[in-house]
Design an enzyme around this catalytic site. Structure first.
Site, mmCIF file in Angstrom:
data_model
loop_
_atom_site.group_PDB
_atom_site.id
_atom_site.type_symbol
_atom_site.label_atom_id
_atom_site.label_comp_id
_atom_site.label_asym_id
_atom_site.label_seq_id
_atom_site.Cartn_x
_atom_site.Cartn_y
_atom_site.Cartn_z
ATOM 1 N N ARG A 37 -59.933 25.481 53.732
ATOM 2 C CA ARG A 37 -58.654 24.812 53.651
ATOM 3 C C ARG A 37 -57.537 25.832 53.923
ATOM 4 O O ARG A 37 -57.755 27.041 53.830
ATOM 5 C CB ARG A 37 -58.443 24.188 52.263
ATOM 6 C CG ARG A 37 -59.565 23.268 51.837
ATOM 7 C CD ARG A 37 -59.432 22.834 50.383
ATOM 8 N NE ARG A 37 -58.398 21.824 50.202
ATOM 9 C CZ ARG A 37 -57.248 22.012 49.586
ATOM 10 N NH1 ARG A 37 -56.943 23.223 49.101
ATOM 11 N NH2 ARG A 37 -56.378 21.026 49.446
ATOM 12 N N GLU B 130 -47.786 17.132 57.021
ATOM 13 C CA GLU B 130 -48.421 15.853 56.713
ATOM 14 C C GLU B 130 -48.270 15.484 55.242
ATOM 15 O O GLU B 130 -48.054 14.316 54.905
ATOM 16 C CB GLU B 130 -49.910 15.895 57.076
ATOM 17 C CG GLU B 130 -50.184 15.904 58.563
ATOM 18 C CD GLU B 130 -51.659 16.000 58.907
ATOM 19 O OE1 GLU B 130 -51.993 16.018 60.100
ATOM 20 O OE2 GLU B 130 -52.493 16.093 57.966
ATOM 21 N N ARG C 292 -46.904 9.695 47.935
ATOM 22 C CA ARG C 292 -46.859 10.689 46.861
ATOM 23 C C ARG C 292 -45.416 11.125 46.640
ATOM 24 O O ARG C 292 -44.549 10.918 47.486
ATOM 25 C CB ARG C 292 -47.726 11.901 47.210
ATOM 26 C CG ARG C 292 -47.202 12.699 48.378
ATOM 27 C CD ARG C 292 -47.859 14.074 48.443
ATOM 28 N NE ARG C 292 -49.106 14.054 49.185
ATOM 29 C CZ ARG C 292 -50.285 14.371 48.648
ATOM 30 N NH1 ARG C 292 -50.363 14.707 47.371
ATOM 31 N NH2 ARG C 292 -51.376 14.375 49.379
#
Length: 221
Positions: A41, A94, A146
């Site tokens: 990641r 994103e 979110r």
């Protein structure tokens, strides 16, 4: 949007804000990049200088879609063939809509995954007046909505989850002067290469090639 006065109105009235208990979207092994069994990641610590202050910094956090009330730095999985720094910038946009140049490499953070972390001085936030952001590539089922918010470093520490405090410490260990430095390459600059895999034979070959032409920097990767 400021750290003190976030907007609570969602620009996505038809999308339910998650309250936890969501399932992860299924992924095939073909789209998961791993090294030594750990998913790779990359992410950032997005930051800005507070206007009118003497070096005061705020960091931009996102609320966990499946962990309401707990916040983290934006980060996500590498796509096959994707370069680590490009992944860090892409995932940051994103997940929270922040844009800016990458700065210092802050280190590698490991648990069940392996996360490569960079600083990012934020130059723009999409729809900055809104606290809510839609992440179309969220790994969880549901709306992908979110919350995002600016925090002071002290406030951020109290809400960060998992390895978030360690990431914050790595960021705060870098001086404001160093964070503001613009990277320049010159004929005398050392090129730093991050090798993610390839086996001992490949590593030995590259190590020998570089050793004959310059300095090999110690690493904790």
């Amino acid at each position: 949007m400021t750290s003190a006065e976030p907007t609570s109105r969602s620009p996505y009235p038809n999308a339910a804000v998650p309250t936890g208990g969501l399932k992860k979207k299924a992924k095939t092994d073909e789209v998961i990049v791993k090294l030594n069994g750990k998913k790779l990641r990359a992410g950032t610590v997005p930051w800005r200088l507070v206007e009118g202050s003497e070096g005061k910094i705020e960091v931009f956090l996102i609320e966990g879609i499946n962990t309401p009330g707990f916040w983290t730095f934006p980060a996500g999985s590498l796509d096959p063939g994707e370069e680590v720094s490009l992944c860090a910038s892409r995932e940051t946009y994103e997940e929270c809509g922040a844009i800016g140049p990458l700065g210092r490499f802050l280190g590698v953070f490991e648990d069940k995954n392996r996360t490569y972390l960079f600083s990012m001085r934020v130059t723009r936030v999409e729809d900055e007046a809104e606290e809510f952001w839609h992440d179309p590539h969220s790994s969880y089922e549901g709306s992908g909505v979110r919350r995002r918010r600016w925090f002071t470093s002290d406030t951020a520490r109290s809400v960060l989850k998992k390895d978030g405090p360690a990431m914050l410490d790595a960021f705060l260990a870098v001086s404001v002067h160093q964070l503001l430095e613009r990277r320049r390459m010159s004929p005398r600059s050392h090129l730093q290469v991050l090798i993610l895999g390839g086996g001992d034979d490949l590593f030995s070959s590259i190590h020998g090639h570089c050793a004959g032409r310059g300095e090999i920097l110690p690493a904790s990767l």
